[in-house]
Write an enzyme that holds these catalytic residues in place. Structure first.
Site, short mmCIF file in Angstrom:
data_model
loop_
_atom_site.label_atom_id
_atom_site.label_comp_id
_atom_site.label_asym_id
_atom_site.label_seq_id
_atom_site.Cartn_x
_atom_site.Cartn_y
_atom_site.Cartn_z
N ASP A 111 0.85 -1.18 0.00
CA ASP A 111 0.00 0.00 0.00
C ASP A 111 0.89 1.24 0.00
OD1 ASP A 111 0.93 0.50 2.60
OD2 ASP A 111 -0.79 -0.45 3.54
N GLN A 112 0.29 2.41 0.08
CA GLN A 112 1.10 3.62 -0.07
C GLN A 112 2.01 3.88 1.13
OE1 GLN A 112 -1.93 6.62 -0.72
NE2 GLN A 112 -1.70 7.40 1.34
#
Lengths: 139, 139, 139, 139
Positions: free
Chosen positions: D16-17
């Site tokens: 994910d980011q």
């Protein structure tokens, strides 16, 4: 042009209520194929990003030929399809455990920096890709 | 303590071959609930990360009570459960379209910076969380 | 031909380490768009499957034009693109919160029964699709 | 009690980011671990469902100890933890490439039939599980 082959074992979570692998997962598998191809080239993709080169998708297309089911061990072949001045295209063939074609696909990726700005061929990693593309065309 | 409610529409891709929503997706929905809770607090989670505060998971637990199916419109309630010196816990209740309890869960999150190092209560956003936690306990 | 519009709120779990929504999720969103389109037609997709009509993918293609980020509220337009004797094609346009084109795509789906065998136009639901396709072409 | 070990290679789509593997994917990996455990027992999970025995989740809990990153090759150990009259609990240990504990977890699963109705110990596959549980406790 030579590609790399890897096994994909269909996970339960990748199935849907139709009882087959959901089509969106194929793109996750193709990405796993790119990871293996970059590793086979001696330039792991994590290195690309460390060196400021990112490969977001420009386009993707897939033809689904035969379904895959939970716990099927599919074979995925991933290869470099085309190198252009600011993008690279990979192609994929996915086979069922029985050796039938399950899907074939291509994905095109832009060369961008961490901020998403296009990078052209000057980058050392792109130059290595160019060398790989030349080799594969000499056959 | 007041939480926020939101609708979760079960997507086809979220089902598995058992014909129910796959259990891993519940954690994705709970995260969507946290997003709404932070927004309701006037401090969107994207802002937290911009200000250098990240909330990776320390633990998660979920009790699955009734299955959800494709296109079910479930209701998710998300609330602050507990605030500690370097972590925050949220709790969740997910209801079926018929109002039965589908799942209840908690997730605990550390306060860390971009490099993953623990942050303690000094951070302005954590101070706002403390104020929110105090308010909710005065009832 | 008229389509349906819906909001897609990018979930945190849908981002990747590039900091943008991962391309595989777009196909999950397009499927959510089909769900809304079928509902708008008065024939929810869950009904299709109950009546023995399944729509596995034959092909998918997507052009990615602008990235989407966590918590972006994108707008998705889904429409019927083409109806053939044993398949249906949908098309999608996805817009960023600023109204720029984020992606455009098509997916083609076979008409099959529960066992995956092709169904041709005799099925009542396919006949309703034909009527919808005729209406949309009269404009 | 002996478990099975398998390698999990973190996929790009699973990040994910925050730049780490998203916590929801751990439950997908644990499920892959159960698949390998059932295979090691000589009773592949696909067989369970063919014989009318399904294992939906009753509860799940995970403690996240150290993050995993893209292309990390983690090691997953999966074992039978407890067998009760109408449920089975598995436990998991996930190690980073450096051998540190990344996560430990348990999942409890009900024994149900295709319609979701509870099955008690009479089922032949559950009897085999009981034999396995006895063996593992004799050590």
């Amino acid at each position: 042009m030579e590609g790399v082959r890897m096994k994909i074992l269909v996970r339960y979570a990748e199935t849907d209520q139709m009882g087959i692998a959901h089509h969106s997962n194929y793109f996750v598998w193709f990405e796993a194929g790119r990871t293996e191809l970059c590793r086979a080239w001696g330039m792991p993709y994590s290195l690309w990003e460390e060196q400021g080169l990112f490969l977001p998708l420009v386009s993707a297309q897939c033809r689904y030929k035969a379904p895959l089911h939970y716990d099927d061990e599919a074979e995925l072949e991933t290869a470099l399809a085309e190198l252009r001045s600011h993008s690279v295209t990979f192609r994929y063939r996915l086979l069922t455990p029985q050796g039938r074609l399950a899907a074939e696909a291509t994905t095109e990726h832009a060369f961008v920096d961490r901020q998403g700005k296009l990078i052209r061929r000057g980058h050392p990693l792109i130059q290595r890709l160019e060398a790989l593309a030349r080799e594969s065309c000499q056959v």
